[in-house]
Scaffold this active site. Structure first.
Site, PDB file in Angstrom:
ATOM      1  N   GLY A 112       9.510 -10.839  -2.580  1.00  0.00           N
ATOM      2  CA  GLY A 112       9.196 -10.419  -1.220  1.00  0.00           C
ATOM      3  C   GLY A 112       7.767 -10.638  -0.769  1.00  0.00           C
ATOM      4  O   GLY A 112       7.216  -9.806  -0.050  1.00  0.00           O
TER       5      GLY A 112
ATOM      6  N   VAL B 104       0.838  -1.206   0.000  1.00  0.00           N
ATOM      7  CA  VAL B 104       0.000   0.000   0.000  1.00  0.00           C
ATOM      8  C   VAL B 104       0.876   1.260   0.000  1.00  0.00           C
ATOM      9  O   VAL B 104       0.368   2.367   0.085  1.00  0.00           O
ATOM     10  CB  VAL B 104      -0.988   0.003   1.192  1.00  0.00           C
TER      11      VAL B 104
ATOM     12  N   HIS C 180      -4.015  -4.283  -3.125  1.00  0.00           N
ATOM     13  CA  HIS C 180      -4.560  -4.060  -1.779  1.00  0.00           C
ATOM     14  C   HIS C 180      -4.775  -2.579  -1.480  1.00  0.00           C
ATOM     15  O   HIS C 180      -4.803  -2.173  -0.324  1.00  0.00           O
ATOM     16  CB  HIS C 180      -3.645  -4.711  -0.727  1.00  0.00           C
TER      17      HIS C 180
HETATM   18  N1  APR Z   1      13.758  -9.039   0.192  1.00  0.00           N
HETATM   19  C1  APR Z   1      12.863  -9.935  -0.316  1.00  0.00           C
HETATM   20  N2  APR Z   1      11.971 -10.577   0.469  1.00  0.00           N
HETATM   21  C2  APR Z   1      11.964 -10.309   1.780  1.00  0.00           C
HETATM   22  C3  APR Z   1      12.855  -9.383   2.368  1.00  0.00           C
HETATM   23  C4  APR Z   1      13.785  -8.738   1.514  1.00  0.00           C
HETATM   24  N3  APR Z   1      14.666  -7.855   1.971  1.00  0.00           N
HETATM   25  N4  APR Z   1      12.596  -9.325   3.700  1.00  0.00           N
HETATM   26  C5  APR Z   1      11.573 -10.168   3.932  1.00  0.00           C
HETATM   27  N5  APR Z   1      11.193 -10.767   2.776  1.00  0.00           N
HETATM   28  C6  APR Z   1      10.106 -11.729   2.559  1.00  0.00           C
HETATM   29  C7  APR Z   1       9.790 -12.624   3.737  1.00  0.00           C
HETATM   30  O1  APR Z   1      10.627 -13.782   3.736  1.00  0.00           O
HETATM   31  C8  APR Z   1       8.313 -12.966   3.477  1.00  0.00           C
HETATM   32  O2  APR Z   1       8.209 -14.133   2.669  1.00  0.00           O
HETATM   33  O3  APR Z   1       8.929 -10.977   2.354  1.00  0.00           O
HETATM   34  C9  APR Z   1       7.795 -11.771   2.689  1.00  0.00           C
HETATM   35  C10 APR Z   1       6.826 -10.885   3.444  1.00  0.00           C
HETATM   36  O4  APR Z   1       5.669 -11.620   3.713  1.00  0.00           O
HETATM   37  P1  APR Z   1       4.347 -10.932   4.312  1.00  0.00           P
HETATM   38  O5  APR Z   1       4.696 -10.094   5.497  1.00  0.00           O
HETATM   39  O6  APR Z   1       3.344 -12.027   4.483  1.00  0.00           O
HETATM   40  O7  APR Z   1       3.938  -9.903   3.179  1.00  0.00           O
HETATM   41  P2  APR Z   1       3.011 -10.081   1.923  1.00  0.00           P
HETATM   42  O8  APR Z   1       3.247 -11.387   1.258  1.00  0.00           O
HETATM   43  O9  APR Z   1       3.154  -8.834   1.127  1.00  0.00           O
HETATM   44  O10 APR Z   1       1.577 -10.102   2.603  1.00  0.00           O
HETATM   45  C11 APR Z   1       0.452 -10.073   1.809  1.00  0.00           C
HETATM   46  O11 APR Z   1      -0.976  -9.650   3.712  1.00  0.00           O
HETATM   47  O12 APR Z   1      -0.428  -8.462   5.560  1.00  0.00           O
HETATM   48  C12 APR Z   1      -1.339  -8.531   4.532  1.00  0.00           C
HETATM   49  O13 APR Z   1      -2.463  -6.995   3.147  1.00  0.00           O
HETATM   50  C13 APR Z   1      -1.201  -7.288   3.697  1.00  0.00           C
HETATM   51  O14 APR Z   1      -0.481  -7.008   1.402  1.00  0.00           O
HETATM   52  C14 APR Z   1      -0.246  -7.731   2.585  1.00  0.00           C
HETATM   53  C15 APR Z   1      -0.617  -9.204   2.413  1.00  0.00           C
END
Ligand code: APR
Length: 259
Positions: free
Chosen positions: A197, A105, A121
């Site tokens: 990510g 977001v 989102h």
């Molecule tokens: N580079 C790449 N990946 C990374 C890094 C980095 N520096 N640091 C962390 N990660 C990875 C983690 O290993 C994890 O798999 O990013 C991922 C983050 O996961 P989530 O926190 O679950 O984020 P996301 O997948 O975007 O969540 C989806 O859920 O929280 C709700 O609406 C919110 O849009 C979000 C959705």
């Protein structure tokens, strides 16, 4: 991340006519934007993110929820795109048809030069009326960080006076139809999908890389951790986005530029 993995991924990208970059919270981690799940630090520690990000929470206590989003918007306004966001914009400039689809977001893809990323989102910068849904003017610059408490009264709609709400998708809400359609269309017609990510746990967004794989695209994943998307990825690059993506862009195009 192995050199061979990077080379393989670079070859796929260089040959792609159509590409999708699909990003999640890890994309912005190196910009210092707290992920949703670790966003509850400081003043917000005692709250549950999942409980704040619902229509019911906003209905029960609009100032509490608006205050939390103002705090997040302020953190993003102070953050800067990282080398990963810049590399994504470079991929977009090189691949003839490229679309960025993000679950984030924040506006860091836009600020790095990506054109019209699809926000599955929603966005911290697109508030709207909670009753009549008319778009509201987004505040300029960082907000007033609530220091003496967590509540910030949301502005009122100029048309119907109902409280303005954040333009994000809350738990239990549908994704914006246009954004989802655009993402599914792009995923079902691309040669390569680069997922960066994301934990691949939150649906329906997590379907996007799976749709691409099902329609025959090569999926490249950038993530320091294993995820359920490992299963559909042709290449898994284990590492942080701000390191892996610039290396990928260099491997895909810099040799060509020198030739
Ligand atoms: N580079 C790449 N990946 C990374 C890094 C980095 N520096 N640091 C962390 N990660 C990875 C983690 O290993 C994890 O798999 O990013 C991922 C983050 O996961 P989530 O926190 O679950 O984020 P996301 O997948 O975007 O969540 C989806 O859920 O929280 C709700 O609406 C919110 O849009 C979000 C959705």
């Amino acid at each position: 991340m192995t050199n061979q993995g990077v080379r393989e991924a670079a070859d796929l990208l260089r040959r792609a006519r159509r590409a999708v970059v699909f990003s999640g919270a890890g994309m912005s981690a190196e910009s210092g934007v707290p992920t949703f799940r670790d966003a509850l630090t400081g003043l917000w520690q005692q709250f549950d993110a999942q409980a704040l990000a619902t229509p019911q929470a906003f209905h029960d206590d609009p100032a509490l929820v608006w205050g939390w989003y103002e705090w997040r918007r302020t953190a993003v306004a102070r953050a800067r795109p990282n080398a990963g966001h810049v590399a994504v914009a470079a991929i977009e400039a090189r691949v003839p048809h490229a679309v960025v689809v993000t679950q984030n977001v924040d506006d860091l893809h836009e600020r790095a030069g990506s054109v019209d990323p699809v926000h599955l989102h929603g966005s911290l910068f697109a508030p709207r009326c909670s009753a009549c849904a008319r778009p509201a003017r987004a505040a300029d610059g960082p907000g007033e960080e609530p220091t003496d408490g967590r509540r910030v009264t949301p502005p009122s709609c100029g048309h119907c006076s109902a409280p303005i709400r954040p333009g994000v998708v809350w738990f239990g809400e549908a994704l914006p139809e246009d954004a989802l359609d655009t993402a599914v269309d792009a995923a079902s017609s691309c040669d390569v999908l680069l997922t960066v990510g994301t934990s691949g746990l939150v649906y329906p967004a997590a379907e996007i890389p799976q749709v691409a794989a099902r329609f025959g695209a090569a999926v490249i994943q950038v993530n320091p951790q294993e995820t359920p998307l490992d299963a559909v990825a042709a290449v898994n690059l284990r590492g942080p986005a701000a390191e892996v993506l610039p290396a990928l862009v260099r491997a895909a195009w810099e040799a060509e530029d020198r030739a």
